[in-house]
Design an enzyme around this catalytic site. Structure first.
Site, short mmCIF file in Angstrom:
data_model
loop_
_atom_site.label_atom_id
_atom_site.label_comp_id
_atom_site.label_asym_id
_atom_site.label_seq_id
_atom_site.Cartn_x
_atom_site.Cartn_y
_atom_site.Cartn_z
N SER A 67 55.28 70.20 46.73
CA SER A 67 55.72 69.46 47.92
C SER A 67 54.63 69.43 48.98
CB SER A 67 56.98 70.08 48.51
OG SER A 67 58.02 70.09 47.58
N1 SAM Z 1 59.33 73.83 45.36
C1 SAM Z 1 58.29 73.27 44.54
C2 SAM Z 1 56.92 73.74 44.92
O1 SAM Z 1 56.79 74.48 45.88
O2 SAM Z 1 55.98 73.37 44.20
C3 SAM Z 1 58.31 71.77 44.48
C4 SAM Z 1 59.38 71.33 43.62
S1 SAM Z 1 59.27 69.75 42.89
C5 SAM Z 1 59.24 68.67 44.26
C6 SAM Z 1 60.96 69.68 42.31
C7 SAM Z 1 61.26 70.66 41.20
O3 SAM Z 1 62.68 70.66 40.95
C8 SAM Z 1 60.60 70.28 39.87
O4 SAM Z 1 59.84 71.34 39.40
C9 SAM Z 1 61.79 69.99 38.96
O5 SAM Z 1 61.55 70.30 37.59
C10 SAM Z 1 62.87 70.86 39.57
N2 SAM Z 1 64.26 70.49 39.26
C11 SAM Z 1 64.81 69.27 39.12
N3 SAM Z 1 66.13 69.38 38.85
C12 SAM Z 1 66.42 70.71 38.82
C13 SAM Z 1 67.60 71.47 38.59
N4 SAM Z 1 68.77 70.89 38.32
N5 SAM Z 1 67.52 72.81 38.63
C14 SAM Z 1 66.33 73.44 38.89
N6 SAM Z 1 65.17 72.77 39.12
C15 SAM Z 1 65.22 71.42 39.08
#
Ligand code: SAM
Length: 219
Positions: A67
């Site tokens: 992010s």
């Molecule tokens: N917090 C992260 C960082 O600091 O790098 C950025 C996260 S990225 C924008 C969104 C993440 O949410 C992805 O890695 C994706 O695989 C995960 N994601 C999507 N749906 C999800 C779910 N139902 N449960 C857990 N993770 C999920």
């Protein structure tokens, strides 16, 4: 490993990033200190290092992103974390947000849906000294076995507010979640002021990758 050096040049770039994030409205000194401390360049492949201190989201593989620093700071500030608070992060991704949460004093439980990202981050973070509790699974259902939480942060865009996340908040706790369509979401903060009363605040729009799973978007 050259990449894992945190030189004065990196620290200088972080200072510049902190200035940028503060100018955009981040005020909480604990959040500012955390952004100043976590070496964001550790999360980038060598060929992309020059992008580590831009205030931008960046691809981390598997179609996912680390992010934007401002977004990480904004969501963290909204949580108003006290030292020792138990926080659930949904969407571990690169682990950068989890490091920021640890730096502000939280006990962090973080869940990731994507198996490769989960494995990569659960191996990497302890190597650089950060130890949240890692889980692999569908965070759209929360993580009831370790709740209730002082705060829940969702770092992927949800179509609606998943009810299980509200249920897993302590009284006084808040859920910070971007809700909207696949391209644009409004940041929401929902605070459980009593067992059956929620106060909702709405903030600006952001653009996250989709939250998948039972209470997210269909895959
Ligand atoms: N917090 C992260 C960082 O600091 O790098 C950025 C996260 S990225 C924008 C969104 C993440 O949410 C992805 O890695 C994706 O695989 C995960 N994601 C999507 N749906 C999800 C779910 N139902 N449960 C857990 N993770 C999920």
């Amino acid at each position: 490993m050259e990449k894992l050096e945190d030189s004065y040049l990196h620290r200088g770039k972080r200072k510049q990033l902190v200035r940028e994030v503060s100018e955009k409205g981040i005020k909480d000194p604990k959040v500012i200190a955390a952004i100043s401390k976590v070496p964001r360049h550790y999360f980038f492949d060598d060929i992309f290092l020059q992008h580590a201190y831009e205030d931008k989201a960046f691809p981390i593989g598997e179609g996912q992103t680390i992010s934007q620093p401002y977004t990480v700071a904004f969501q963290t500030e909204l949580l108003r974390i006290n030292p020792g608070d138990k926080i659930l992060e949904i969407g571990t991704g690169s682990g950068y947000q989890a490091c920021i949460l640890l730096e502000v004093g939280a006990i962090v439980h973080t869940i990731e849906y994507n198996k490769k990202l989960y494995q990569k981050t659960a191996t990497f973070l302890p190597k650089i000294g950060y130890r949240p509790h890692f889980y692999r699974g569908d965070g759209s259902r929360g993580l009831p076995e370790h709740g209730p939480y002082h705060g829940i942060i969702v770092t992927a865009g949800a179509p609606t507010v998943p009810n299980p996340l509200i249920a897993q908040l302590k009284v006084g706790g808040s859920l910070v979640i971007p809700v909207g369509n696949a391209r644009k979401q409004k940041m929401l903060k929902l605070t459980k002021v009593s067992t059956n009363k929620i106060v909702k605040k709405e903030y600006n729009h952001f653009s996250f990758v989709p939250l998948l799973g039972e209470n997210g978007w269909n895959e």
